[in-house]
Design a protein around this motif. Structure first.
Motif, PDB file in Angstrom:
ATOM      1  N   LEU A  49       1.063  -4.052  -1.056  1.00  0.00           N
ATOM      2  CA  LEU A  49       0.390  -5.348  -1.039  1.00  0.00           C
ATOM      3  C   LEU A  49       1.146  -6.272  -0.089  1.00  0.00           C
ATOM      4  CD1 LEU A  49      -0.075  -4.129  -4.099  1.00  0.00           C
ATOM      5  CD2 LEU A  49      -1.032  -6.397  -4.474  1.00  0.00           C
TER       6      LEU A  49
ATOM      7  N   LYS B  61      -0.508   0.200 -11.419  1.00  0.00           N
ATOM      8  CA  LYS B  61      -1.889  -0.096 -11.055  1.00  0.00           C
ATOM      9  C   LYS B  61      -2.789   1.099 -11.348  1.00  0.00           C
ATOM     10  CE  LYS B  61      -4.895  -1.505  -7.283  1.00  0.00           C
ATOM     11  NZ  LYS B  61      -5.899  -0.510  -7.701  1.00  0.00           N
TER      12      LYS B  61
ATOM     13  N   TYR C 255       5.487  -2.749 -10.730  1.00  0.00           N
ATOM     14  CA  TYR C 255       4.123  -2.986 -11.167  1.00  0.00           C
ATOM     15  C   TYR C 255       3.405  -1.652 -11.246  1.00  0.00           C
ATOM     16  CZ  TYR C 255       4.292  -8.079 -10.535  1.00  0.00           C
ATOM     17  OH  TYR C 255       4.585  -9.419 -10.653  1.00  0.00           O
TER      18      TYR C 255
ATOM     19  N   PHE D  53      -2.449 -10.456 -11.851  1.00  0.00           N
ATOM     20  CA  PHE D  53      -3.394 -10.124 -10.798  1.00  0.00           C
ATOM     21  C   PHE D  53      -4.826 -10.023 -11.310  1.00  0.00           C
ATOM     22  CE2 PHE D  53      -0.941  -8.991  -7.012  1.00  0.00           C
ATOM     23  CZ  PHE D  53       0.345  -8.949  -7.532  1.00  0.00           C
ATOM     24  N   GLY D  54      -5.770 -10.361 -10.409  1.00  0.00           N
ATOM     25  CA  GLY D  54      -7.165 -10.054 -10.662  1.00  0.00           C
ATOM     26  C   GLY D  54      -7.446  -8.596 -10.325  1.00  0.00           C
ATOM     27  N   ASP D  55      -8.693  -8.176 -10.515  1.00  0.00           N
ATOM     28  CA  ASP D  55      -9.054  -6.785 -10.319  1.00  0.00           C
ATOM     29  C   ASP D  55      -9.437  -6.445  -8.877  1.00  0.00           C
ATOM     30  OD1 ASP D  55     -10.561  -6.336 -13.614  1.00  0.00           O
ATOM     31  OD2 ASP D  55      -8.497  -6.084 -12.907  1.00  0.00           O
ATOM     32  N   GLY D  56      -9.396  -7.408  -7.989  1.00  0.00           N
ATOM     33  CA  GLY D  56      -9.584  -7.119  -6.583  1.00  0.00           C
ATOM     34  C   GLY D  56     -10.998  -7.310  -6.074  1.00  0.00           C
TER      35      GLY D  56
ATOM     36  N   GLN E  56     -11.786 -12.619  -9.947  1.00  0.00           N
ATOM     37  CA  GLN E  56     -12.116 -12.644  -8.529  1.00  0.00           C
ATOM     38  C   GLN E  56     -13.613 -12.417  -8.329  1.00  0.00           C
ATOM     39  OE1 GLN E  56      -8.165 -10.159  -7.342  1.00  0.00           O
ATOM     40  NE2 GLN E  56      -9.621 -10.520  -5.687  1.00  0.00           N
TER      41      GLN E  56
ATOM     42  N   PHE F  43      -6.456  -8.913  -3.350  1.00  0.00           N
ATOM     43  CA  PHE F  43      -6.051  -9.257  -4.704  1.00  0.00           C
ATOM     44  C   PHE F  43      -5.560 -10.692  -4.744  1.00  0.00           C
ATOM     45  CE2 PHE F  43      -6.429  -5.368  -6.992  1.00  0.00           C
ATOM     46  CZ  PHE F  43      -6.240  -4.358  -6.063  1.00  0.00           C
TER      47      PHE F  43
ATOM     48  N   ALA G  93      -9.321   0.606  -9.600  1.00  0.00           N
ATOM     49  CA  ALA G  93     -10.296  -0.470  -9.798  1.00  0.00           C
ATOM     50  C   ALA G  93      -9.757  -1.613 -10.664  1.00  0.00           C
ATOM     51  CB  ALA G  93     -11.602   0.056 -10.385  1.00  0.00           C
ATOM     52  N   GLU G  94      -8.443  -1.677 -10.850  1.00  0.00           N
ATOM     53  CA  GLU G  94      -7.836  -2.776 -11.563  1.00  0.00           C
ATOM     54  C   GLU G  94      -6.724  -3.388 -10.714  1.00  0.00           C
ATOM     55  OE1 GLU G  94      -8.369  -0.882 -16.061  1.00  0.00           O
ATOM     56  OE2 GLU G  94      -6.445  -1.714 -15.415  1.00  0.00           O
ATOM     57  N   GLY G  95      -6.308  -4.594 -11.073  1.00  0.00           N
ATOM     58  CA  GLY G  95      -5.180  -5.194 -10.400  1.00  0.00           C
ATOM     59  C   GLY G  95      -3.867  -4.667 -10.939  1.00  0.00           C
ATOM     60  N   PRO G  96      -2.775  -4.825 -10.176  1.00  0.00           N
ATOM     61  CA  PRO G  96      -1.461  -4.414 -10.671  1.00  0.00           C
ATOM     62  C   PRO G  96      -1.065  -5.209 -11.915  1.00  0.00           C
ATOM     63  CG  PRO G  96      -1.411  -4.833  -8.301  1.00  0.00           C
ATOM     64  CD  PRO G  96      -2.716  -5.349  -8.801  1.00  0.00           C
TER      65      PRO G  96
ATOM     66  N   ARG H 112     -13.218  -5.616  -2.928  1.00  0.00           N
ATOM     67  CA  ARG H 112     -13.242  -4.598  -1.870  1.00  0.00           C
ATOM     68  C   ARG H 112     -14.160  -5.093  -0.765  1.00  0.00           C
ATOM     69  NH1 ARG H 112     -11.579   0.530  -1.574  1.00  0.00           N
ATOM     70  NH2 ARG H 112     -11.064   0.524  -3.797  1.00  0.00           N
TER      71      ARG H 112
END
Lengths: 112, 114
Positions: free
Chosen positions: B43, A38, A36, B105-108, B6, B90, A41-44, B110
């Motif tokens: 992760l 990444k 993956y 995946f979403g962007d998370g 998210q 995530f 500020a983004e998801g994998p 924090r």
């Protein structure tokens, strides 16, 4: 005890050269492996995968190699581009399993 | 095409407070996952769900609860936040759980616990 390890936290390469990212695993039950990518500020996002019945899988500039006897896989990026600068995670799973086990990631920096 | 969304993106909590993180997917995926990302640790899977109404523990489930009341939503709850839960969270989803179905995946989120 981490079952998937990426021993290089960072890697810097020149644009146009080859980038080689490495990953080691300890669980012999793992038989499917993924990479993956990444950005901050983004998801994998999924990049490429390989099952244990193969030793190589290629997709454009990206090739993953698997050495089962050494419990080692690597991701080759040729040629490297500045847009490839990101954190790369390898992940492993037992075939048909619900869980992925991730490595700690390697930050790749491709310099123009 | 939103994919995995998210909410919220950032949050600061005090120790002992509770909160819920929301994950929504519009891809009609059966499987959903919650991970946390910590420096050098990659992760790690907290909980996952194989379908509406189901949940299961992952690698690091302690201190978290989850619910999957609707197929498109997967909620992660912290009942009493602790500083050790400061992390980036995530959410991911996949069509099936087999490992040859890449997760999206979403962007998370924090999250900082003071």
């Amino acid at each position: 005890d981490q079952q998937v390890k990426q021993n290089s936290p960072s890697l810097s390469v020149q644009e146009g050269r080859i980038s080689i990212l490495n990953c080691d695993y300890t669980n012999s039950m793992f038989d499917y492996f993924l990479w993956y990518k990444k950005y901050p500020a983004e998801g994998p996002t999924f990049l490429i995968s390989i099952s244990s019945i193969k030793d190589k899988n290629e997709d454009g500039r990206f090739t993953v190699f698997l050495n089962k006897s050494a419990k080692h896989l690597s991701l080759h990026i040729v040629p490297s581009q500045p847009g490839d600068s990101a954190v790369y995670f390898c992940a492993a799973s037992v075939w048909g399993g619900n869980m992925l086990t991730f490595g700690g990631g390697t930050r790749l920096m491709v310099k123009p | 095409n939103a994919g995995v969304t998210q909410t919220p993106k950032f949050r600061v909590l005090k120790t002992g407070q509770s909160m819920t993180l929301l994950c929504a997917q519009d891809m009609n995926h059966e499987y959903m996952y919650w991970y946390r990302q910590d420096p050098g640790m990659g992760l790690r899977l907290i909980h996952y769900s194989v379908g509406e109404g189901t949940t299961a523990k992952g690698e690091v489930p302690d201190g978290y609860n989850v619910s999957r009341l609707k197929k498109q939503n997967f909620l992660l709850g912290l009942e009493s936040a602790a500083p050790s839960q400061t992390s980036v969270y995530f959410c991911a989803s996949s069509y099936q759980g087999q490992s040859n179905q890449p997760q999206h995946f979403g962007d998370g989120t924090r999250l900082s616990i003071l």
